[in-house]
Motif scaffolding. Sequence first.
Motif, PDB file in Angstrom:
ATOM      1  N   ILE A  38       0.915  -0.636   0.126  1.00  0.00           N
ATOM      2  CA  ILE A  38       0.373   0.752  -0.594  1.00  0.00           C
ATOM      3  C   ILE A  38       1.093   0.998  -0.092  1.00  0.00           C
ATOM      4  O   ILE A  38       2.306   1.090  -0.171  1.00  0.00           O
ATOM      5  N   LYS A  39       0.330   2.390   0.057  1.00  0.00           N
ATOM      6  CA  LYS A  39       0.905   3.851  -0.483  1.00  0.00           C
ATOM      7  C   LYS A  39       1.000   3.994   1.365  1.00  0.00           C
ATOM      8  O   LYS A  39      -0.744   4.551   1.437  1.00  0.00           O
ATOM      9  N   HIS A  40       1.435   4.146   2.006  1.00  0.00           N
ATOM     10  CA  HIS A  40       1.466   5.582   3.614  1.00  0.00           C
ATOM     11  C   HIS A  40       1.492   6.591   3.536  1.00  0.00           C
ATOM     12  O   HIS A  40       2.204   7.617   2.737  1.00  0.00           O
ATOM     13  N   VAL A  41      -0.256   6.982   3.897  1.00  0.00           N
ATOM     14  CA  VAL A  41       0.281   8.817   3.445  1.00  0.00           C
ATOM     15  C   VAL A  41       0.368   9.375   4.976  1.00  0.00           C
ATOM     16  O   VAL A  41      -0.807   8.768   5.700  1.00  0.00           O
ATOM     17  N   THR A  42       0.894  10.252   5.603  1.00  0.00           N
ATOM     18  CA  THR A  42       1.587  11.004   6.709  1.00  0.00           C
ATOM     19  C   THR A  42       1.494  12.486   6.355  1.00  0.00           C
ATOM     20  O   THR A  42       1.932  12.594   5.320  1.00  0.00           O
ATOM     21  N   GLY A  43       1.935  13.005   7.738  1.00  0.00           N
ATOM     22  CA  GLY A  43       2.060  14.302   7.500  1.00  0.00           C
ATOM     23  C   GLY A  43       3.647  14.612   6.684  1.00  0.00           C
ATOM     24  O   GLY A  43       3.381  15.209   6.643  1.00  0.00           O
ATOM     25  N   ALA A  44       4.346  13.136   7.322  1.00  0.00           N
ATOM     26  CA  ALA A  44       5.472  13.626   6.714  1.00  0.00           C
ATOM     27  C   ALA A  44       5.545  13.613   5.283  1.00  0.00           C
ATOM     28  O   ALA A  44       6.794  13.251   4.392  1.00  0.00           O
ATOM     29  N   ASP A  70       6.020   3.944   0.656  1.00  0.00           N
ATOM     30  CA  ASP A  70       5.469   2.801   0.166  1.00  0.00           C
ATOM     31  C   ASP A  70       5.920   1.697   1.573  1.00  0.00           C
ATOM     32  O   ASP A  70       6.975   2.079   2.204  1.00  0.00           O
ATOM     33  N   ALA A  71       4.655   0.594   2.194  1.00  0.00           N
ATOM     34  CA  ALA A  71       4.908   0.120   2.977  1.00  0.00           C
ATOM     35  C   ALA A  71       3.411  -1.157   2.996  1.00  0.00           C
ATOM     36  O   ALA A  71       3.339  -1.265   1.742  1.00  0.00           O
ATOM     37  N   SER A  72       3.809  -2.003   3.550  1.00  0.00           N
ATOM     38  CA  SER A  72       2.469  -3.047   3.585  1.00  0.00           C
ATOM     39  C   SER A  72       1.604  -2.813   4.510  1.00  0.00           C
ATOM     40  O   SER A  72       1.536  -2.157   6.323  1.00  0.00           O
ATOM     41  N   SER A  73       0.002  -3.019   4.630  1.00  0.00           N
ATOM     42  CA  SER A  73      -0.951  -2.915   5.661  1.00  0.00           C
ATOM     43  C   SER A  73      -0.140  -3.409   7.026  1.00  0.00           C
ATOM     44  O   SER A  73      -0.455  -2.720   7.605  1.00  0.00           O
ATOM     45  N   ALA A  74       0.916  -4.456   6.908  1.00  0.00           N
ATOM     46  CA  ALA A  74       0.844  -5.187   8.419  1.00  0.00           C
ATOM     47  C   ALA A  74       1.907  -4.359   9.233  1.00  0.00           C
ATOM     48  O   ALA A  74       1.593  -4.504  10.104  1.00  0.00           O
ATOM     49  N   ASP A  75       2.273  -3.247   8.302  1.00  0.00           N
ATOM     50  CA  ASP A  75       3.319  -2.957   8.226  1.00  0.00           C
ATOM     51  C   ASP A  75       2.869  -1.244   9.087  1.00  0.00           C
ATOM     52  O   ASP A  75       3.398  -0.461  10.361  1.00  0.00           O
ATOM     53  N   VAL A  76       1.952  -0.877   8.615  1.00  0.00           N
ATOM     54  CA  VAL A  76       1.222   0.029   8.803  1.00  0.00           C
ATOM     55  C   VAL A  76      -0.529  -0.102   9.909  1.00  0.00           C
ATOM     56  O   VAL A  76      -0.157  -0.045  10.914  1.00  0.00           O
ATOM     57  N   ILE A 130      -4.159   5.111   4.040  1.00  0.00           N
ATOM     58  CA  ILE A 130      -3.521   4.433   3.365  1.00  0.00           C
ATOM     59  C   ILE A 130      -4.431   4.336   1.889  1.00  0.00           C
ATOM     60  O   ILE A 130      -5.551   4.812   1.663  1.00  0.00           O
ATOM     61  N   ALA A 131      -3.574   4.414   0.725  1.00  0.00           N
ATOM     62  CA  ALA A 131      -4.005   5.124  -0.297  1.00  0.00           C
ATOM     63  C   ALA A 131      -3.888   3.291  -1.222  1.00  0.00           C
ATOM     64  O   ALA A 131      -2.351   2.605  -1.152  1.00  0.00           O
ATOM     65  N   ASP A 132      -5.419   2.073  -1.264  1.00  0.00           N
ATOM     66  CA  ASP A 132      -4.880   1.750  -1.429  1.00  0.00           C
ATOM     67  C   ASP A 132      -5.415   1.794  -3.137  1.00  0.00           C
ATOM     68  O   ASP A 132      -6.882   0.979  -3.662  1.00  0.00           O
ATOM     69  N   GLY A 133      -5.000   1.675  -3.989  1.00  0.00           N
ATOM     70  CA  GLY A 133      -5.042   2.120  -5.115  1.00  0.00           C
ATOM     71  C   GLY A 133      -5.361   1.569  -6.147  1.00  0.00           C
ATOM     72  O   GLY A 133      -5.890   1.396  -7.229  1.00  0.00           O
ATOM     73  N   LEU A 134      -4.967   0.219  -5.924  1.00  0.00           N
ATOM     74  CA  LEU A 134      -5.364  -1.621  -6.867  1.00  0.00           C
ATOM     75  C   LEU A 134      -6.355  -1.474  -6.103  1.00  0.00           C
ATOM     76  O   LEU A 134      -6.309  -3.109  -6.735  1.00  0.00           O
TER      77      LEU A 134
END
Length: 163
Positions: free
Chosen positions: A14-20, A24-30, A99-103
């Motif tokens: 997934i793409k992890h979107v934060t203030g920073a 690129d990340a995984s859903s499990a990481d986030v 989380i941007a889950d574009g696909l």
Amino acid sequence: MTIEPGQPIPSVPIKHVTGAGVADASSADVLGSGTVVFFTVPGAFTPTCHLNHLPGYVAAADELKAAGVDRIVCGTVNDHHVVKAWAEASDPDHKLEFIADGLGRLAKELDLVRDLTSGGLGLRFSRTSLLIRDGVVEQVNVEGVPGEVTNSGAPAMLASLKS
């Protein structure tokens, strides 16, 4: 089958979107550590999501965190550029993560997919909230009526955390 309490969060890109910014990340990481409220919406900037669902979580963020939530994450099937713009417009204090889950991979893995093809939007997340502790789903709240935010909204999550 829709993800159920007791099941682990899947790990998909997934793409992890934060203030920073965007990473690129995984859903499990986030979603996999601590106490996380993860709520999903059909689309960034869409009427109910933009005017009701997301603002409720932004407004309740401090109270949710006081109730023991480590992170509040909003997921949507949109590209990360749109999600970043939505986050900046809706949450300027960066109280939430996105989380941007574009696909739509995470939406499909969780079986929280809503087919909005007839309206030109394609497959999207259903309107849902999940309470996740250390990567394991504890609670799943799926809305039954399109355009309605009741059991997946911040007030319902707060009530659940306080009970």
